[in-house]
Design an enzyme around this catalytic site. Structure first.
Site, PDB file in Angstrom:
ATOM      1  N   HIS A 262     -23.615  34.614  -4.175  1.00 35.80           N
ATOM      2  CA  HIS A 262     -23.276  34.233  -5.480  1.00 35.80           C
ATOM      3  C   HIS A 262     -24.220  34.356  -6.646  1.00 35.80           C
ATOM      4  O   HIS A 262     -25.443  34.724  -6.430  1.00 35.80           O
ATOM      5  CB  HIS A 262     -22.771  32.620  -5.470  1.00 35.80           C
ATOM      6  CG  HIS A 262     -22.039  32.133  -4.173  1.00 35.80           C
ATOM      7  ND1 HIS A 262     -22.685  31.693  -3.390  1.00 35.80           N
ATOM      8  CD2 HIS A 262     -21.186  31.942  -4.047  1.00 35.80           C
ATOM      9  CE1 HIS A 262     -21.921  31.192  -2.376  1.00 35.80           C
ATOM     10  NE2 HIS A 262     -20.630  31.490  -2.689  1.00 35.80           N
TER      11      HIS A 262
ATOM     12  N   HIS B  65     -24.384  24.207 -10.067  1.00 34.23           N
ATOM     13  CA  HIS B  65     -25.038  24.845  -9.330  1.00 34.23           C
ATOM     14  C   HIS B  65     -24.546  26.490  -9.411  1.00 34.23           C
ATOM     15  O   HIS B  65     -25.387  27.269  -8.813  1.00 34.23           O
ATOM     16  CB  HIS B  65     -25.201  24.513  -7.827  1.00 34.23           C
ATOM     17  CG  HIS B  65     -23.710  24.922  -6.960  1.00 34.23           C
ATOM     18  ND1 HIS B  65     -24.198  25.247  -5.567  1.00 34.23           N
ATOM     19  CD2 HIS B  65     -22.809  25.112  -7.297  1.00 34.23           C
ATOM     20  CE1 HIS B  65     -22.648  25.458  -5.225  1.00 34.23           C
ATOM     21  NE2 HIS B  65     -21.926  25.368  -6.040  1.00 34.23           N
TER      22      HIS B  65
ATOM     23  N   HIS C 240     -28.526  24.744  -5.906  1.00 37.40           N
ATOM     24  CA  HIS C 240     -29.122  25.590  -6.663  1.00 37.40           C
ATOM     25  C   HIS C 240     -29.391  25.249  -8.246  1.00 37.40           C
ATOM     26  O   HIS C 240     -30.069  26.138  -8.869  1.00 37.40           O
ATOM     27  CB  HIS C 240     -28.574  26.948  -6.448  1.00 37.40           C
ATOM     28  CG  HIS C 240     -29.220  28.073  -6.370  1.00 37.40           C
ATOM     29  ND1 HIS C 240     -29.225  29.453  -5.630  1.00 37.40           N
ATOM     30  CD2 HIS C 240     -30.717  28.385  -6.840  1.00 37.40           C
ATOM     31  CE1 HIS C 240     -30.176  30.305  -5.858  1.00 37.40           C
ATOM     32  NE2 HIS C 240     -31.192  29.398  -6.463  1.00 37.40           N
TER      33      HIS C 240
ATOM     34  N   ASP D 173     -27.294  30.739   1.393  1.00 33.99           N
ATOM     35  CA  ASP D 173     -25.990  31.139   1.852  1.00 33.99           C
ATOM     36  C   ASP D 173     -26.077  32.524   1.689  1.00 33.99           C
ATOM     37  O   ASP D 173     -25.144  33.474   1.885  1.00 33.99           O
ATOM     38  CB  ASP D 173     -24.826  30.482   1.123  1.00 33.99           C
ATOM     39  CG  ASP D 173     -24.843  30.781  -0.487  1.00 33.99           C
ATOM     40  OD1 ASP D 173     -25.432  32.005  -0.743  1.00 33.99           O
ATOM     41  OD2 ASP D 173     -24.565  30.080  -1.312  1.00 33.99           O
TER      42      ASP D 173
ATOM     43  N   ASP E 264     -24.276  32.680  -9.588  1.00 32.67           N
ATOM     44  CA  ASP E 264     -24.714  31.630 -10.439  1.00 32.67           C
ATOM     45  C   ASP E 264     -24.810  31.723 -11.753  1.00 32.67           C
ATOM     46  O   ASP E 264     -25.839  31.283 -12.311  1.00 32.67           O
ATOM     47  CB  ASP E 264     -26.074  31.033  -9.692  1.00 32.67           C
ATOM     48  CG  ASP E 264     -25.673  30.451  -8.134  1.00 32.67           C
ATOM     49  OD1 ASP E 264     -24.731  30.523  -7.647  1.00 32.67           O
ATOM     50  OD2 ASP E 264     -26.689  30.237  -7.377  1.00 32.67           O
TER      51      ASP E 264
ATOM     52  N   ASP F  28     -31.162  31.333  -1.944  1.00 32.87           N
ATOM     53  CA  ASP F  28     -30.091  30.458  -1.410  1.00 32.87           C
ATOM     54  C   ASP F  28     -29.944  30.880   0.180  1.00 32.87           C
ATOM     55  O   ASP F  28     -29.649  32.112   0.227  1.00 32.87           O
ATOM     56  CB  ASP F  28     -29.156  30.779  -2.588  1.00 32.87           C
ATOM     57  CG  ASP F  28     -27.777  29.984  -2.241  1.00 32.87           C
ATOM     58  OD1 ASP F  28     -27.625  29.493  -1.006  1.00 32.87           O
ATOM     59  OD2 ASP F  28     -26.869  29.694  -3.096  1.00 32.87           O
TER      60      ASP F  28
ATOM     61  N   GLU G 265     -29.989  25.126  -0.812  1.00 29.01           N
ATOM     62  CA  GLU G 265     -28.480  25.182  -0.417  1.00 29.01           C
ATOM     63  C   GLU G 265     -28.310  24.905   1.107  1.00 29.01           C
ATOM     64  O   GLU G 265     -27.333  24.977   1.837  1.00 29.01           O
ATOM     65  CB  GLU G 265     -27.688  26.151  -0.872  1.00 29.01           C
ATOM     66  CG  GLU G 265     -27.414  26.182  -2.308  1.00 29.01           C
ATOM     67  CD  GLU G 265     -26.493  25.171  -3.082  1.00 29.01           C
ATOM     68  OE1 GLU G 265     -25.686  24.576  -2.289  1.00 29.01           O
ATOM     69  OE2 GLU G 265     -26.324  25.443  -4.173  1.00 29.01           O
TER      70      GLU G 265
ATOM     71  N   ASP H 226     -28.899  35.695  -2.888  1.00 27.65           N
ATOM     72  CA  ASP H 226     -27.708  34.725  -2.770  1.00 27.65           C
ATOM     73  C   ASP H 226     -26.284  35.436  -2.620  1.00 27.65           C
ATOM     74  O   ASP H 226     -26.192  36.665  -2.984  1.00 27.65           O
ATOM     75  CB  ASP H 226     -27.590  34.089  -4.350  1.00 27.65           C
ATOM     76  CG  ASP H 226     -26.715  32.739  -4.337  1.00 27.65           C
ATOM     77  OD1 ASP H 226     -25.716  32.744  -3.587  1.00 27.65           O
ATOM     78  OD2 ASP H 226     -27.222  31.852  -4.988  1.00 27.65           O
TER      79      ASP H 226
HETATM   80  C1  DIR Z   1     -18.820  29.648  -7.588  1.00 30.07           C
HETATM   81  C2  DIR Z   1     -19.508  29.156  -6.574  1.00 30.07           C
HETATM   82  N1  DIR Z   1     -19.109  30.934  -8.014  1.00 30.07           N
HETATM   83  C3  DIR Z   1     -19.054  28.471  -8.880  1.00 30.07           C
HETATM   84  N2  DIR Z   1     -20.895  29.213  -6.643  1.00 30.07           N
HETATM   85  C4  DIR Z   1     -21.953  28.892  -5.735  1.00 30.07           C
HETATM   86  O1  DIR Z   1     -18.613  27.512  -8.418  1.00 30.07           O
HETATM   87  O2  DIR Z   1     -19.378  28.858  -9.940  1.00 30.07           O
HETATM   88  N3  DIR Z   1     -22.952  29.170  -5.918  1.00 30.07           N
HETATM   89  N4  DIR Z   1     -21.596  28.283  -4.468  1.00 30.07           N
HETATM   90  O3  DIR Z   1     -24.010  29.087  -4.736  1.00 30.07           O
HETATM   91 MN    MN Z   2     -26.912  29.939  -5.347  1.00 27.20          MN
HETATM   92 MN    MN Z   3     -24.682  30.823  -3.147  1.00 27.59          MN
HETATM   93 MN    MN Z   4     -16.372  32.041  -5.813  1.00 23.19          MN
END
Ligand code: DIR
Ligand code: MN
Ligand code: MN
Ligand code: MN
Length: 322
Positions: free
Chosen positions: A130, A145, A100, A236, A132, A234, A279, A128
């Site tokens: 998350h 990402h 991402h 996920d 991000d 995303d 992703e 998502d």
């Molecule tokens: C987590 C995971 N918040 C980070 N983020 C992800 O690493 O900043 N985003 N997996 O897709």
């Molecule tokens: Mn993402």
């Molecule tokens: Mn994600």
């Molecule tokens: Mn996390």
């Protein structure tokens, strides 16, 4: 409607190999043929999955805690130009990721193109698990990402040209024009950012409470009609039951139908100008890889105007073509 495809085989924004193989997997599953054959779209694609290996810097030490900052910066800058070049002449841009972090390229590219072409700011729907939106300082992982939204909104700033300093005002997105759907794993620092900036977010709790229909009504009402929409999806966001092959799977996510429904609702607005699908990592949970790829293809088809009747009953992105 012409669709410009950018295939970004890039995994440098996070630590797991394999997400770079997603564009080829999606294409080999028939994506482009379906867009042309079933949806009657004119697809412009150079047939290449870019891996940007020529941009790999000889050394790339951590900077402000970010991992591979120079490589990610160089690749996203190039993606930004690729996306801009399609968007500036009115093509809907489909970007196949990749992790991402590449949204720093795609969104900066469309934001600049729409400012120039329509004199308008874009809105982004970020689907998502998350947010991000970590800054380099709030990030626990250092994985870029998890940071693209903070750079795109100017919450994270950096002057060094080779570490995202190339992002200028013309590339930026307003925090007021950002809407999240599907959130369920947000870091402490991210929660603070979302709260302090009043960013519109529909978590899985909101999807459970209101249902996805009402959530989409509210999300699109927040954006308003007549605003170009960039959908950054995303995989996920979907529950691992439907999309297990992804780097940071989180249980309790959207169903396959809810994901498709989001894409259909955005298509119906007639204001979609770009879509990122990111992703998908076919090398994780290999048993589930074909399901994950199918889910990705399905979301793309829905966003580009497929319907349950198999009839393109609305014309994607026409509303904004002047
Ligand atoms: C987590 C995971 N918040 C980070 N983020 C992800 O690493 O900043 N985003 N997996 O897709
Ligand atoms: Mn993402
Ligand atoms: Mn994600
Ligand atoms: Mn996390």
């Amino acid at each position: 409607q012409d669709v410009g495809v950018v295939a970004v085989g890039f995994s440098g924004g996070q630590p797991k190999a394999g997400v770079d193989a997603a564009p080829m997997a999606l294409i080999e599953a028939g994506l482009i043929k379906e867009l042309e054959g079933d949806l009657d779209l004119k697809v412009v694609f150079d047939g290449q999955v870019h891996n940007y290996s020529e941009m790999l810097p000889s050394e790339d030490p951590d900077y402000r805690g970010m991992k591979r900052p120079k490589f990610v910066s160089a690749v996203t800058k190039e993606v930004s130009n690729q996306v801009y070049n399609y968007a500036k002449d009115g093509k809907l841009v489909l970007t196949l990721g990749g992790d991402h972090s590449i949204a720093m390229g795609t969104i900066s590219g469309t934001a600049k193109a729409m400012r120039e072409r329509l004199g308008r700011e874009i809105a982004v729907i970020w689907v998502d698990a998350h947010a991000d939106i970590n800054t380099p300082e709030t990030s626990d992982s250092g994985n870029i990402h998890g940071m693209p939204v903070s750079f795109l909104t100017g919450l994270a700033k950096e002057d060094r040209e080779d570490c995202f300093g190339w992002l200028k005002a013309e590339h930026m997105l307003s925090t007021k024009k950002l809407v999240y759907i599907g959130l369920r794993d947000i870091d402490r620092g991210e929660k603070k950012i979302l709260r302090e900036h009043g960013i519109k977010a529909f978590s899985m709790h909101d999807v459970d409470r209101h249902g996805i229909g009402k959530v989409m009504d509210m999300a699109l009402a927040w954006i308003g009609s007549d605003t170009p929409i960039h959908l950054s999806f995303d995989i996920d966001a979907l529950d691992p039951m439907w999309a297990p092959s992804t780097g940071t799977a989180v249980r309790g996510g959207l169903t396959l139908r809810e994901g498709d429904f989001i894409a259909e609702c955005v298509a119906e607005t007639g204001s979609l100008i770009a879509l990122d699908l990111v992703e998908v990592n076919p090398s994780l949970d290999e048993v589930g890889a074909s399901d994950t790829i199918r889910a990705g293809n399905s979301i793309i088809r829905c966003a580009l105007g497929d319907t349950l009747l198999g009839w393109a009953g609305f014309t994607v992105a026409r509303q904004l073509d002047v």
